[in-house]
Motif scaffolding. Structure first.
Motif, PDB file in Angstrom:
ATOM      1  N   HIS A 503      59.788 -29.651 -68.781  1.00 49.95           N
ATOM      2  CA  HIS A 503      59.723 -30.243 -67.526  1.00 49.95           C
ATOM      3  C   HIS A 503      58.325 -29.655 -67.008  1.00 49.95           C
ATOM      4  O   HIS A 503      58.058 -28.458 -67.147  1.00 49.95           O
ATOM      5  N   LEU A 519      65.074 -19.947 -60.561  1.00 53.51           N
ATOM      6  CA  LEU A 519      65.417 -21.212 -61.424  1.00 53.51           C
ATOM      7  C   LEU A 519      67.132 -21.570 -60.964  1.00 53.51           C
ATOM      8  O   LEU A 519      67.663 -21.716 -62.113  1.00 53.51           O
ATOM      9  N   TRP A 522      69.206 -24.137 -63.276  1.00 49.75           N
ATOM     10  CA  TRP A 522      68.448 -24.126 -64.705  1.00 49.75           C
ATOM     11  C   TRP A 522      69.647 -23.216 -65.642  1.00 49.75           C
ATOM     12  O   TRP A 522      70.181 -22.609 -65.204  1.00 49.75           O
ATOM     13  N   GLU A 564      63.492 -26.117 -70.870  1.00 44.99           N
ATOM     14  CA  GLU A 564      64.873 -26.001 -70.703  1.00 44.99           C
ATOM     15  C   GLU A 564      65.560 -26.359 -71.962  1.00 44.99           C
ATOM     16  O   GLU A 564      65.581 -27.376 -72.486  1.00 44.99           O
ATOM     17  N   THR A 568      69.857 -29.047 -66.687  1.00 44.43           N
ATOM     18  CA  THR A 568      69.708 -28.575 -65.469  1.00 44.43           C
ATOM     19  C   THR A 568      70.494 -29.549 -64.457  1.00 44.43           C
ATOM     20  O   THR A 568      70.766 -30.582 -64.806  1.00 44.43           O
ATOM     21  N   THR A 571      66.013 -30.659 -60.504  1.00 44.92           N
ATOM     22  CA  THR A 571      64.411 -30.788 -61.018  1.00 44.92           C
ATOM     23  C   THR A 571      63.772 -29.883 -59.932  1.00 44.92           C
ATOM     24  O   THR A 571      62.615 -30.092 -59.785  1.00 44.92           O
TER      25      THR A 571
END
Length: 586
Positions: A503, A519, A522, A564, A568, A571
């Protein structure tokens, strides 16, 4: 002639009484543009020396090579230390432990099962000798005998916890001496009679490693060595963390009281760590006692100087203690550094990992799976791929398990995970039709850095079978992470993702400063900013943010890339001004 010598009860530097008050600071765990800052803060705390390991695996990544630039520009680090008025203690190994990948031993060396590591085996000692032939000439100007800051050099590292091959220790000593190292040499072992006896070398100063019970450990040192300086070469004032465990802390008052006991006894000290830094990239190590346990990215260590270089409670407490025993600069203690304002990053471009890897040719084709070492892969991930002749429900069996974590896919759909940590060897799967494709994405989560399992194989460790029938005809592809510019990103408005993918997003910075990458949503993977590999993240914790050194950023547009490995729920990522190293040990 050595600048640092010993008397019956202490050190002499150029013939004058001298006490070492040092702190560990590993140049390879700190961004090079921050070395000057960290060294200055060492001096301001009252230290007169810094200590560092040398990671053989980074300095000689392939046989016959030598890397001494960027993060590994040790000559520059030594020049900066000398400019700050600090002496240096060098610990070149060959083994360093350090919670570092394979304890600092090169992957190309430890992957040879016939070599007896850390012994008189000529295959091991010859490799170390060749490394020193390259390494020591550029370091020679920085030895104290030649006007440089290095006043002492360690022979091996905590060898008493590993073996008792005195001939091997003697070889390491002579390898240093015969190549022009005239400085004081020392060994370093846990301060008990057994380890000191096995790891000591007659005629070489023995030092101890311990974090408490000061009187008891100093007495053990003195019982082993009837005269000479008493020195704690690793005064443990914090500890390191494993994924899934707590964040280790030690109260500043307790550590400061023990430092005072050490100095009041007339001993010299090296504080481990003064500044821990970060296991950037794929460099973290692991332990394996009853089970495999990889170390997190942060090496904050609850040190006096935090991972981002800010003075913590121990910094001020230790400065007060040191001032009772030695001169401390009159300058005020440093303030925390400026942090980047909180910033949101939208990752609006992606590239699914498995389809991307399938386009990379040529794959290595083998009849049966081979280890990462056999593929020449020293870190990161490898994708293994084959087809299944049968269909139906059954057990996918991995003889020997995996090293270290394997994600399994059938026709591109995730069906399960196997972990070395849990000793997993089987996974129930449903194969929809004959000829379905099995893919196994294996992650090396870090080489064991302590004990007999250094160099344990990574990747698939044996044959793989389904319903008792061996699967043959494998394609093996390393995951390339050296050039992220080659990743075929495309715009994506997906709010969620459930397959491994890269990503990418950008964010603006007005004035670069330290920050921390959070994060939320994630799962597990790796992060890069402007191509700099920050390290691993995992929602398993304890670590909840990744440290981003200010020098990694630039004014204007910056790029964040995540690999990743799972899923997730969104984003977006956040840059925050506060680290999150997780819930603390009680």
């Amino acid at each position: 002639m050595s600048a640092l010598t010993t008397s019956s009860d202490g050190f002499l530097l150029h013939g004058e009484p001298f006490r070492i008050i040092s702190g560990a600071l590993h140049y390879f765990r700190v961004h090079p543009d921050q070395w000057s800052d960290r060294l200055r803060k060492a001096r301001l705390m009252g230290l007169n020396a810094v200590e560092t390991y040398l990671p053989w695996n980074l300095h000689e990544p392939e046989p016959g090579t030598l890397v001494l630039d960027g993060l590994l520009d040790l000559p520059r680090f030594l020049r900066l230390a000398q400019a700050e008025g600090l002496h240096v203690l060098l610990r070149p190994g060959p083994y360093i432990c350090a919670e570092w990948d394979d304890g600092g031993l090169p992957a190309w060396l430890v992957s040879d099962p016939d070599i007896r590591l850390r012994t008189s085996d000529p295959r091991f000692t010859d490799a170390f000798d060749r490394y020193l032939d390259q390494l020591l000439p550029p370091l020679s100007p920085y030895l104290a005998a030649n006007g440089g800051p290095v006043i002492a050099v360690q022979v091996e590292n905590e060898y008493g916890a590993y073996g008792d091959d005195t001939a091997y220790l003697k070889h390491v000593e002579q390898a240093l001496r015969s190549r022009g190292v005239d400085e004081l040499l020392f060994t370093c072992d846990q301060a008990n009679a057994k380890h000191l006896a096995a790891g000591g070398l007659p005629g070489t100063l023995s030092t101890g490693t311990f974090g408490g019970r000061i009187d008891e450990h100093l007495a053990a040192l003195r019982a082993h060595q009837s005269e000479g300086p008493l020195m704690c070469a690793e005064f443990w004032i914090g500890w390191f963390d494993h994924w899934g465990g707590p964040h280790h802390v030690r109260p500043a008052e307790q550590a400061a009281a023990d430092l005072d006991r050490l100095l009041s006894a007339g001993a010299s000290v090296n504080i481990y760590m003064f500044h821990g830094g970060t296991n950037f990239g794929f460099t973290n190590g692991a332990n394996h006692h009853h089970t495999y346990a990889p170390t997190v990215t942060s090496y904050d260590y609850d040190a006096p100087l935090t991972e981002s270089g800010d003075p913590g409670p121990k910094y001020h407490a230790f400065r007060e203690v040191i001032a009772r025993h030695a001169p401390v600069p009159a300058e005020p203690a440093p303030a925390p550094s400026r942090k980047l304002p909180p910033t949101e990053v939208r990752l609006e471009r992606r590239a699914a990992l498995l389809p991307y890897l399938r386009t990379l040719e040529p794959a290595v084709r083998t009849q049966d799976p081979v280890t990462m070492a056999e593929l020449g892969v020293h870190g990161g991930h490898v994708l293994y791929r084959t087809s299944v002749p049968a269909s139906g429900d059954g057990l996918l069996r991995f003889a020997g398990g995996v090293g270290d974590r394997a994600q399994v896919f059938v026709d591109g759909a995730p069906v399960g995970v196997l972990e070395r940590e849990r000793h997993d060897e089987t996974l129930p799967v449903r194969v929809p039709e004959p000829g379905a494709v099995i893919e196994v994405l294996v992650e090396n989560q870090g080489g064991v850095n302590y004990g007999p399992r250094i160099g344990a194989s990574k990747g698939l460790l044996g044959p793989v079978s389904f319903q008792g029938v061996a699967l043959h005809g494998w394609e093996c592809r390393p995951v390339p992470t050296g050039d992220l510019g080659a990743v075929p990103f495309t715009a994506s408005d997906a709010a969620t993702d459930s397959v491994p993918a890269f990503h990418q997003g950008t964010f603006e910075v007005e004035s670069p400063a330290d920050t921390f990458l959070a994060l939320p949503g994630w799962t597990k993977g790796h992060a890069w900013i402007n191509g700099f590999h920050l390290g691993r993240y995992w929602n398993r914790g304890p670590q909840g943010t990744l440290y981003v050194p200010g020098p990694v950023l630039r004014p204007g547009t910056n790029e964040l890339v995540l690999l990743e490995l799972h899923a997730t729920t969104g984003t977006r990522a956040r840059l925050t001004d506060t680290p999150d190293l997780g819930p603390e040990n009680s």
